[in-house]
Design a protein around this motif. Structure first.
Motif, PDB file in Angstrom:
ATOM      1  N   MET A 153     -10.352  -4.126   2.872  1.00 19.82           N
ATOM      2  CA  MET A 153     -10.420  -3.529   4.202  1.00 19.82           C
ATOM      3  C   MET A 153     -11.475  -2.436   4.312  1.00 19.82           C
ATOM      4  SD  MET A 153      -8.165  -5.548   5.311  1.00 19.82           S
ATOM      5  CE  MET A 153      -8.118  -5.056   7.006  1.00 19.82           C
ATOM      6  N   GLY A 154     -12.021  -2.006   3.190  1.00 15.94           N
ATOM      7  CA  GLY A 154     -13.016  -0.934   3.190  1.00 15.94           C
ATOM      8  C   GLY A 154     -12.441   0.330   2.581  1.00 15.94           C
ATOM      9  N   ASN A 155     -13.321   1.188   2.151  1.00 14.99           N
ATOM     10  CA  ASN A 155     -12.917   2.431   1.489  1.00 14.99           C
ATOM     11  C   ASN A 155     -12.016   2.157   0.288  1.00 14.99           C
ATOM     12  OD1 ASN A 155     -14.324   4.023   3.442  1.00 14.99           O
ATOM     13  ND2 ASN A 155     -12.596   3.730   4.825  1.00 14.99           N
ATOM     14  N   GLY A 156     -12.240   1.018  -0.362  1.00 16.30           N
ATOM     15  CA  GLY A 156     -11.449   0.658  -1.532  1.00 16.30           C
ATOM     16  C   GLY A 156     -10.049   0.159  -1.219  1.00 16.30           C
ATOM     17  N   LYS A 157      -9.682   0.072   0.058  1.00 17.46           N
ATOM     18  CA  LYS A 157      -8.338  -0.357   0.456  1.00 17.46           C
ATOM     19  C   LYS A 157      -8.256  -1.879   0.472  1.00 17.46           C
ATOM     20  CE  LYS A 157      -4.165  -0.143   2.058  1.00 17.46           C
ATOM     21  NZ  LYS A 157      -3.095   0.094   1.124  1.00 17.46           N
ATOM     22  N   MET A 158      -7.256  -2.400  -0.215  1.00 20.18           N
ATOM     23  CA  MET A 158      -6.988  -3.832  -0.222  1.00 20.18           C
ATOM     24  C   MET A 158      -5.550  -4.061   0.219  1.00 20.18           C
ATOM     25  SD  MET A 158      -8.738  -5.116  -3.762  1.00 20.18           S
ATOM     26  CE  MET A 158      -8.096  -3.778  -4.769  1.00 20.18           C
ATOM     27  N   LEU A 159      -5.278  -5.259   0.671  1.00 23.05           N
ATOM     28  CA  LEU A 159      -3.926  -5.690   0.996  1.00 23.05           C
ATOM     29  C   LEU A 159      -3.685  -7.022   0.312  1.00 23.05           C
ATOM     30  CD1 LEU A 159      -3.938  -4.933   4.829  1.00 23.05           C
ATOM     31  CD2 LEU A 159      -2.726  -3.632   3.072  1.00 23.05           C
ATOM     32  N   LEU A 160      -2.480  -7.228  -0.174  1.00 23.55           N
ATOM     33  CA  LEU A 160      -2.045  -8.507  -0.743  1.00 23.55           C
ATOM     34  C   LEU A 160      -2.890  -8.976  -1.917  1.00 23.55           C
ATOM     35  CD1 LEU A 160      -1.388 -10.250   2.686  1.00 23.55           C
ATOM     36  CD2 LEU A 160       0.332  -9.226   1.181  1.00 23.55           C
ATOM     37  N   GLU A 161      -3.400  -8.035  -2.701  1.00 22.31           N
ATOM     38  CA  GLU A 161      -4.282  -8.370  -3.825  1.00 22.31           C
ATOM     39  C   GLU A 161      -3.536  -8.754  -5.099  1.00 22.31           C
ATOM     40  OE1 GLU A 161      -3.286  -4.061  -4.322  1.00 22.31           O
ATOM     41  OE2 GLU A 161      -3.714  -5.350  -2.615  1.00 22.31           O
TER      42      GLU A 161
END
Length: 176
Positions: free
Chosen positions: A87-95
């Motif tokens: 998602m940006g800025n190092g933010k991930m979801l469902l990784e």
């Protein structure tokens, strides 16, 4: 002679809990929540369909990904294409499912990624204007961080290649 086409199944990693989904959709939300709520829309439409052999699995428990790999290959699937949410800025979801798969060499099926590069909204409820998690592309440093995260996947012998180049799809190129 041309190679035969290979089937690649899209792999939605939403079949486990994450804190964000608990916050946005309710405690314990996974994609199974929506599957269980399915209703028949016409005569003869059987809904909800209860999952067969694997049941209502949790992608973070046991050897479910090994079993999925075996079943998919038994039915002619060549690879899984994991939806990837950077998602940006190092933010991930469902990784976590992809990370677990990378560490588990018993998951034999080849894989690749499709970067689902769109903001998460409440569009399921008809409100695509309410942004839950924005998609930010960032600067060159952000691109570098993203690539550094992906490199161990790209280096894995199971990663899908075409003409010796990694396959990396982008869901919404027009969003970039």
């Amino acid at each position: 002679m041309q190679d035969k086409a290979k089937y690649i199944a899209f792999y939605l990693p939403q079949f486990h809990r994450i804190p964000e989904n608990d916050r946005w959709w309710g405690d314990g939300f996974t994609e199974w929540t929506n599957v269980k709520k399915a209703k028949p829309l016409f005569k003869g439409h059987r809904q909800p369909i209860i999952p067969g052999e694997l049941g209502y699995y949790d992608l973070l428990e046991g050897n479910i990904q090994e079993r999925q790999s075996e079943l998919a290959q038994a039915y002619g699937i060549y690879a899984f294409c994991y939806y990837h949410y950077w998602m940006g800025n190092g933010k991930m979801l469902l990784e976590k499912p992809a990370e677990r798969m990378l560490l588990n060499q018993n998951v034999k099926i080849p894989f690749c990624f499709c970067w689902a590069n769109e903001s998460w909204t409440r569009s399921w409820y008809g409100n695509s204007n309410e942004v839950l998690m924005p998609q930010n592309y960032g600067d060159k440093n952000e691109v570098r961080k993203h690539l550094e995260y992906l490199i161990p996947f790209f280096e894995d012998e199971r990663y899908v290649r075409f003409n010796n180049k990694v396959v990396f799809m982008i869901h919404s190129i027009k969003s970039m």
